[in-house]
Design a protein around this motif. Sequence first.
Motif, short mmCIF file in Angstrom:
data_model
loop_
_atom_site.label_atom_id
_atom_site.label_comp_id
_atom_site.label_asym_id
_atom_site.label_seq_id
_atom_site.Cartn_x
_atom_site.Cartn_y
_atom_site.Cartn_z
N SER A 108 -9.43 -33.23 -31.48
CA SER A 108 -10.59 -33.35 -32.36
C SER A 108 -11.64 -32.29 -32.06
O SER A 108 -12.29 -31.76 -32.97
CB SER A 108 -11.20 -34.75 -32.21
N THR A 109 -11.79 -31.95 -30.78
CA THR A 109 -12.73 -30.90 -30.42
C THR A 109 -12.31 -29.56 -31.02
O THR A 109 -13.13 -28.82 -31.57
CB THR A 109 -12.85 -30.77 -28.89
N SER B 11 -21.48 -23.71 -32.72
CA SER B 11 -20.57 -23.96 -31.59
C SER B 11 -21.13 -23.49 -30.25
O SER B 11 -20.41 -23.48 -29.25
CB SER B 11 -19.22 -23.28 -31.84
N VAL C 123 -14.78 -37.51 -27.35
CA VAL C 123 -14.02 -36.75 -28.33
C VAL C 123 -12.83 -36.09 -27.63
O VAL C 123 -13.00 -35.39 -26.63
CB VAL C 123 -14.90 -35.68 -29.01
N LEU D 268 -25.34 -32.48 -26.68
CA LEU D 268 -24.52 -31.63 -27.55
C LEU D 268 -25.35 -30.77 -28.49
O LEU D 268 -24.83 -29.86 -29.13
CB LEU D 268 -23.56 -32.50 -28.37
N ARG E 299 -11.70 -22.39 -25.45
CA ARG E 299 -12.61 -22.45 -26.60
C ARG E 299 -12.56 -21.16 -27.40
O ARG E 299 -12.53 -21.18 -28.63
CB ARG E 299 -14.03 -22.72 -26.11
N PHE F 151 -17.73 -32.29 -25.34
CA PHE F 151 -17.31 -33.30 -26.29
C PHE F 151 -16.56 -34.43 -25.59
O PHE F 151 -16.67 -35.60 -26.00
CB PHE F 151 -16.43 -32.68 -27.38
N ALA G 177 -20.76 -26.30 -28.11
CA ALA G 177 -19.53 -27.05 -28.39
C ALA G 177 -18.44 -26.63 -27.42
O ALA G 177 -17.92 -25.52 -27.50
CB ALA G 177 -19.08 -26.80 -29.83
N THR G 178 -18.10 -27.50 -26.49
CA THR G 178 -17.06 -27.22 -25.50
C THR G 178 -16.15 -28.43 -25.38
O THR G 178 -16.53 -29.56 -25.73
CB THR G 178 -17.66 -26.92 -24.12
N PHE G 179 -14.94 -28.20 -24.87
CA PHE G 179 -14.03 -29.32 -24.66
C PHE G 179 -14.62 -30.32 -23.67
O PHE G 179 -14.52 -31.53 -23.85
CB PHE G 179 -12.68 -28.79 -24.15
#
Length: 310
Positions: free
Chosen positions: A94-95, A77, A90, A45, A156, A85, A80-82
């Motif tokens: 929450s994501t 981010s 996660v 991550l 996203r 996470f 940061a991806t669905f």
Amino acid sequence: MNDVATPLGGDGDDLAAALTRGTLVLDGGLSNQLEAAGHDLSDALWSARLLAERPDAVRAAHRVYYEAGADIVTTASYQATFEGFARNGVDVVSTAELLRLGVTLAREAAAATRTDRPLWVAASAGPYGAMLADGSEYRGRYGLSVAELERFHRPRLEVLSDAAPDVLALETVPDIDEARALLRAVRGLGVPVWLSYTVAGTRTRAGQPLTEAFALAAESDEVVAVGVNCCDPRDADTAVPLAAHITGRPVVVYPNSGETWDATTRSWRGPDRFAPRRADGWREAGARIVGGCCRVGPAAIAAVAREIHG
């Protein structure tokens, strides 16, 4: 000088207008500053993990860059991806909260910065390869169609847009197919974007001519700047005037240090070639957003700010 800044958050027309008046300074590598502060970013991550575990550290890193002279910072981010996470347990809700938090933290850092200049927030959206965490963002050609890539990126980007950044940073894009997918995915979101390729010489990392890659951006009304990032500074010297010529748009440029990323050992190798004095040449060639990427820290950005703003 004012006690605190008044960020111009969420008004993309203002940012586009600012780019017609002069050149803005972008931050350097967020991971660079977080690691310098003692945080371990060795998992898949990367800096996005700290959105959940140490949001205070992310906020502090943004503030360091603002205080160094950056006019714009990019959120944590990029990776940061669905999907990314989810692999770490996660859930979707929450994501989405963490993606929005990234923009909030940058806004808070701007509000805490003592300056009288406008400060801006760019919501980072990395390529599909960043989610894979195997260096494939420097190769592209993942075996997915444009439609599949669009379906990956759209959720996203919807969440990031909802957080009202000043601009979406579609960055480190390795090939034209993914650029086309990203530009389709941002349609109707109401937030301007910049499109930034990672390149080698005069081609994308996937090997397509930059003339074709930049021409794609010229066709999109959402694009307020186009250029390159996370490439050798010497490649930026060639790409900036080419992007300006092909698109007629403001150019964004933020190369890395010139060192090479080894995805196997997760380390950088080779000499540091980032020279802040290059910034003035990039500006003369059409750059209106100038900063640094991986391995370019606050001291280098402060020097860029001196080159740009005097």
